[in-house]
Design a protein around this motif. Structure first.
Motif, PDB file in Angstrom:
ATOM      1  N   HIS A 193      31.444   5.215   2.224  1.00 53.77           N
ATOM      2  CA  HIS A 193      31.302   4.091   2.283  1.00 53.77           C
ATOM      3  C   HIS A 193      30.037   4.200   1.590  1.00 53.77           C
ATOM      4  O   HIS A 193      29.314   4.757   1.733  1.00 53.77           O
ATOM      5  CB  HIS A 193      31.134   3.065   3.359  1.00 53.77           C
ATOM      6  CG  HIS A 193      29.855   3.824   4.261  1.00 53.77           C
ATOM      7  ND1 HIS A 193      30.465   4.787   5.039  1.00 53.77           N
ATOM      8  CD2 HIS A 193      28.634   3.302   4.345  1.00 53.77           C
ATOM      9  CE1 HIS A 193      29.393   4.947   6.520  1.00 53.77           C
ATOM     10  NE2 HIS A 193      28.199   4.170   5.460  1.00 53.77           N
ATOM     11  N   VAL A 195      26.641   0.873   0.884  1.00 52.10           N
ATOM     12  CA  VAL A 195      25.857   0.452   1.201  1.00 52.10           C
ATOM     13  C   VAL A 195      24.838  -0.451   0.378  1.00 52.10           C
ATOM     14  O   VAL A 195      24.905   0.211  -0.744  1.00 52.10           O
ATOM     15  CB  VAL A 195      24.973   0.726   2.813  1.00 52.10           C
ATOM     16  CG1 VAL A 195      24.321  -0.505   3.111  1.00 52.10           C
ATOM     17  CG2 VAL A 195      25.411   1.527   3.851  1.00 52.10           C
ATOM     18  N   HIS A 276      22.720   2.982   0.805  1.00 55.72           N
ATOM     19  CA  HIS A 276      23.076   4.402   0.817  1.00 55.72           C
ATOM     20  C   HIS A 276      25.124   4.850  -0.332  1.00 55.72           C
ATOM     21  O   HIS A 276      25.165   4.192   0.295  1.00 55.72           O
ATOM     22  CB  HIS A 276      22.596   5.206   1.939  1.00 55.72           C
ATOM     23  CG  HIS A 276      23.452   4.363   2.986  1.00 55.72           C
ATOM     24  ND1 HIS A 276      23.186   3.474   3.952  1.00 55.72           N
ATOM     25  CD2 HIS A 276      24.728   4.671   3.566  1.00 55.72           C
ATOM     26  CE1 HIS A 276      23.956   3.239   4.376  1.00 55.72           C
ATOM     27  NE2 HIS A 276      24.410   4.020   5.040  1.00 55.72           N
ATOM     28  N   ALA A 278      28.230   6.752   1.691  1.00 56.89           N
ATOM     29  CA  ALA A 278      28.307   7.801   2.907  1.00 56.89           C
ATOM     30  C   ALA A 278      29.507   9.344   2.311  1.00 56.89           C
ATOM     31  O   ALA A 278      30.099   8.196   1.902  1.00 56.89           O
ATOM     32  CB  ALA A 278      27.984   6.652   4.051  1.00 56.89           C
ATOM     33  N   PHE A 344      21.198  11.181   7.460  1.00 59.00           N
ATOM     34  CA  PHE A 344      20.782  11.038   6.428  1.00 59.00           C
ATOM     35  C   PHE A 344      20.167  11.693   6.019  1.00 59.00           C
ATOM     36  O   PHE A 344      19.289  12.243   6.652  1.00 59.00           O
ATOM     37  CB  PHE A 344      20.153   9.152   7.198  1.00 59.00           C
ATOM     38  CG  PHE A 344      21.232   8.066   7.343  1.00 59.00           C
ATOM     39  CD1 PHE A 344      22.478   7.557   6.292  1.00 59.00           C
ATOM     40  CD2 PHE A 344      21.469   8.470   8.879  1.00 59.00           C
ATOM     41  CE1 PHE A 344      22.852   6.586   7.591  1.00 59.00           C
ATOM     42  CE2 PHE A 344      22.806   7.732   9.547  1.00 59.00           C
ATOM     43  CZ  PHE A 344      23.436   5.950   8.679  1.00 59.00           C
ATOM     44  N   GLU A 357      24.291   9.573   2.823  1.00 59.70           N
ATOM     45  CA  GLU A 357      24.862   9.590   4.445  1.00 59.70           C
ATOM     46  C   GLU A 357      26.217  10.883   4.253  1.00 59.70           C
ATOM     47  O   GLU A 357      26.662  11.003   3.303  1.00 59.70           O
ATOM     48  CB  GLU A 357      25.053   8.890   5.192  1.00 59.70           C
ATOM     49  CG  GLU A 357      25.108   8.618   6.555  1.00 59.70           C
ATOM     50  CD  GLU A 357      26.364   7.090   6.852  1.00 59.70           C
ATOM     51  OE1 GLU A 357      26.196   6.566   6.303  1.00 59.70           O
ATOM     52  OE2 GLU A 357      26.987   7.652   8.281  1.00 59.70           O
TER      53      GLU A 357
HETATM   54 FE   LIG Z   1      26.164   4.160   6.314  1.00 59.78          FE
END
Ligand SMILES: [Fe+2]
Length: 389
Positions: A193, A195, A276, A278, A344, A357
């Motif tokens: 994902h 963000v 971020h 991931a 993280f 992440e």
């Molecule tokens: Fe996340």
């Protein structure tokens, strides 16, 4: 058809099909100050493989661009080779960061037309680029801040990456370390994902943007200011495409006693942007060990997090002893579908902006909501050290 109930104003086709089908994140384009050195960092510290390149040698006069891959994850690192390019100006404003979250779509024209009809700003009308390996069709729309989504149809292309790029040798040869078992073959397999941090009070507007423009739906995870620490309040909602392959959590700062981590990001990035990325790993312990050994810095977690009997009761059994997680500061969260392990990094450039992440999912479709408080406290310790709290 149930989607129509959730999305009454989203036009659907006669068959009830997804109005904006996506195949996944095609690549993430980072603008960086020095792509040659960034390519080395992502090769050594993230275990990625340099696959392709284009630059002045290919007649690409403004930029040097390195393509790094790990499993299905592709990063493009763009550095300007001279002053005055849009990329150089973007870098002056934002520092190293994400310019483009490119999405692979089956039909660029249909996706672009739908997005624009639903109110998206077009940055590029559909167009073809061809080289000796085939043709790729592109279009581009704007999202939060100066971030964009290029739409890519690569179904008629057979080259190493995209037209204009040439294959190149990996920057770092890790074969000996892989053969010796000291490094995993890949540190991660996919983008899980991405963000976005958006302006105060505008999270719902951007959730609505993805709902209206791409037909994305809300995922259950919602973080209100109720679970925030004294200082670092934020609000977060998650939108995803129908297949849940593309997941975009969106954060906005919330009022706290002092400046939140989202405020810090917005100030230092110079506006909204990707906070971020991931990446999914199937062995987070091996990934963290390899990345730490290569110099990647992760956020710490206090011992009290692991010693809390409430946490142990909440998470139940996981695939490794908690002591192994504690040793590496890996966080764990559980929901009704399963559990996840996550950690993280610290920001990966001088500005306190973009970070990564690592996430290892075991059934859970969440994002670690149960860890937000522990995470905020760790980030606040870092903000304090930077004098930004
Ligand atoms: Fe996340």
């Amino acid at each position: 058809m149930t989607q129509a109930i959730d999305r009454p104003d989203v036009a659907s086709t006669a068959s009830g099909a997804d109005p904006f089908p996506v195949r996944g994140v095609d690549h993430v384009l980072f603008v960086v100050g020095n792509a040659r050195q960034a390519a080395h960092y992502y090769s050594t510290a993230f275990g990625m493989t340099c696959l392709a390149y284009r630059g002045p040698e290919q007649g690409h006069r403004d930029y040097a661009e390195y393509v790094l891959v790990s499993g299905s994850a592709r990063f493009v690192l763009r550095g300007s080779v001279r002053a005055g390019t849009p990329g150089a100006e973007h870098h002056a404003r934002h520092g190293d960061g994400v310019l483009d979250i490119a999405l692979e779509v089956p039909d660029v024209d249909a996706a672009h037309a739908y997005a624009v009809k639903q109110g998206a700003t077009s940055l590029a009308e559909p167009y073809d680029v061809t080289d000796e390996h085939g043709t790729v069709r592109y279009a581009c729309i704007a999202t939060y801040g100066e971030t964009r989504h290029t739409l890519v149809d690569r179904s008629r292309y057979y080259g190493p990456f995209l037209p204009g790029f040439v294959a190149r040798d990996p920057i770092v040869d890790r074969s000996a370390a892989i053969a010796a078992g000291t490094q995993p073959k890949r540190f991660f397999q996919a983008v899980d994902h991405i963000v976005g941090n958006v302006e105060l009070g505008r999270m719902d507007e951007w959730v609505e943007f993805y709902r209206r423009v791409m037909g994305f739906t809300n995922m259950a995870e919602f973080v209100g200011d109720d679970i925030a620490t004294d200082y670092s309040a934020l609000m977060s909602k998650v939108v995803a495409d129908g297949t849940r392959k593309v997941k975009f959590p969106l954060n906005e700062p919330a009022a706290g006693k002092r400046r939140s981590q989202i405020d810090e990001y917005l100030e230092f990035y110079g506006g909204p942007g990707a906070q971020h990325i991931a990446v999914a790993t199937n062995d987070i312990l091996a990934s963290v060990d390899a990345m730490r050994a290569a110099g990647v810095e992760f956020l710490g977690t206090p011992d009290s997090y692991y010693d809390d009997p409430e946490l142990r009761a909440r998470i139940g059994p996981v695939r490794v002893p908690i002591e192994e997680l504690k040793k590496r500061a890996i966080l764990v969260d559980r929901d009704e579908d399963g559990y996840l392990l996550q950690i993280f990094t610290r920001p990966v450039q001088d500005r306190p902006t973009v970070f990564f992440e690592l996430i290892e999912r075991h059934g859970s479709l969440g994002f670690g909501k149960g860890n937000f408080k522990a995470l905020f406290e760790a980030i606040e310790r870092e903000q304090e050290r930077r004098g930004n709290l």
